[in-house]
Scaffold this active site. Structure first.
Site, PDB file in Angstrom:
ATOM      1  N   SER A 146       0.853  -1.068   0.067  1.00  0.00           N
ATOM      2  CA  SER A 146      -0.056  -0.014   0.088  1.00  0.00           C
ATOM      3  C   SER A 146       0.824   1.161  -0.154  1.00  0.00           C
ATOM      4  CB  SER A 146      -0.694   0.137   1.287  1.00  0.00           C
ATOM      5  OG  SER A 146      -1.462   1.371   1.551  1.00  0.00           O
ATOM      6  N   TYR A 159      -1.710  -0.877  10.817  1.00  0.00           N
ATOM      7  CA  TYR A 159      -1.671  -1.276   9.321  1.00  0.00           C
ATOM      8  C   TYR A 159      -0.501  -1.092   8.358  1.00  0.00           C
ATOM      9  CZ  TYR A 159      -3.710  -1.614   4.577  1.00  0.00           C
ATOM     10  OH  TYR A 159      -4.072  -1.789   3.243  1.00  0.00           O
TER      11      TYR A 159
END
Ligand SMILES: NC(=O)c1ccc[n+]([C@@H]2O[C@H](COP(=O)([O-])OP(=O)(O)OC[C@H]3O[C@@H](n4cnc5c(N)ncnc54)[C@H](OP(=O)(O)O)[C@@H]3O)[C@@H](O)[C@H]2O)c1
Length: 272
Positions: A146, A159
């Site tokens: 990401s 995360y």
């Protein structure tokens, strides 16, 4: 290394039951004629996707229902995928996020995130790379990280940390494996309109989300061209360059302020 041709080749895809994974499955079958091993927990969704891809595009499909937070299931995914099927490429896409204040993420939920986002990827990669290397026709692997792995993101701190691990892991492996004929690509998208970004906490950020099919096209392009890191979309590519030019704390602070506003709006006017 040459661009990967996927027509008639088997691709293992985790997290195929929704969002980016489902969109990549459609793109791989429709536009590249790839056969697919589809992995996730929701069997009904995997089976519906598998039969619709076979019917519409004539590709072969296999379904492996697995909880990738379990080491035994990860091993089974590999064993079942390669049993009688020459796997040419793999996309390790399954992941979970948490968007909120760090103290709302309890320990068991963090352990599950770590097991899925980090441990299952390392375990599968460790099984897949020697397998891909010993095949005559060298394929490749893509790890879905990401932009939150390239730059820290507040309110997604844990995360973001798991995705940073994947960037370092995948980029290191890219150079280790390039000499051995197998490509390793890190895919680093910004926000995508998927199940992960449902819910009112994302309402204020919805304008930044990329459609899953557009993102999937870029991901498959990055895999086929054996890129080092693939960031989809001009806006996110420029944003990524900008974060390298500005002091990191400034940029991370601006994004944190925007996320804080979105969380506060979702909590409503009465929230403390
Ligand atoms: N959405 C975004 O804004 C965004 C941005 C950057 C990167 N990403 C990354 O893109 C990837 C795909 O996410 P998405 O946005 O498409 O989200 P999504 O729609 O929630 O998809 C997540 C996928 O992972 C699977 N999964 C979740 N837990 C699992 C488990 N324990 N075992 C096996 N499979 C599991 C889910 O299937 P089941 O529930 O059926 O198991 C689903 O297929 C993730 O790695 C995510 O971190 C997303």
């Amino acid at each position: 290394m040459e661009t990967m041709q996927l027509r008639g080749k088997w691709v293992l895809l985790t997290g195929a039951s929704s969002g980016l994974g489902e969109a990549m499955a459609v793109h791989l079958a429709r536009d590249h004629g790839a056969h697919l091993v589809l992995v996730a927990r929701r069997e009904d969704r995997l089976r519906a996707l598998a039969s619709s891809l076979t019917e519409a595009h004539g590709v072969e499909t296999a379904v492996v229902v697995a909880d990738l937070t379990s080491e035994a299931d990860v091993q089974r995914v590999f064993d079942e995928a390669v049993d009688g099927r020459p796997i040419h490429a793999a996309i390790l896409n399954a992941g979970v996020s948490f968007f909120g204040h760090h103290d709302e993420l309890d320990w068991p939920a963090f352990q599950r995130m770590l097991a899925l986002n980090v441990s299952s990827v390392v375990q599968l990669t460790t099984l897949l790379l020697p397998y891909l290397e010993q095949r005559a026709e060298r394929g490749g692997l893509m790890i879905v990280s990401s932009l939150a792995g390239l730059t820290p993101v507040a309110y997604q701190s844990a995360y973001s940390g798991t995705k940073a691990f994947l960037v370092h892991y995948g980029c290191g492996l890219h150079h280790e494996m390039a000499r051995r004929g197998v490509s390793v690509t890190v895919f680093a998208p910004g926000g995508i309109d998927t199940e992960m970004t449902q819910g009112n906490r994302f309402d204020d950020l919805r304008g930044w989300l990329m459609p899953a099919d557009q993102c999937a096209r870029s991901a498959v392009d990055g895999l086929r061209k054996r890129r080092y890191v693939q960031v989809p979309g001009l806006m996110y590519r420029w944003g990524n360059v900008l974060t390298r030019l500005l002091p990191q704390s400034f940029f991370v602070g601006r994004v944190a302020a925007q996320y804080r506003r979105s969380l506060a709006k979702a909590a409503g006017p009465d929230a403390g």
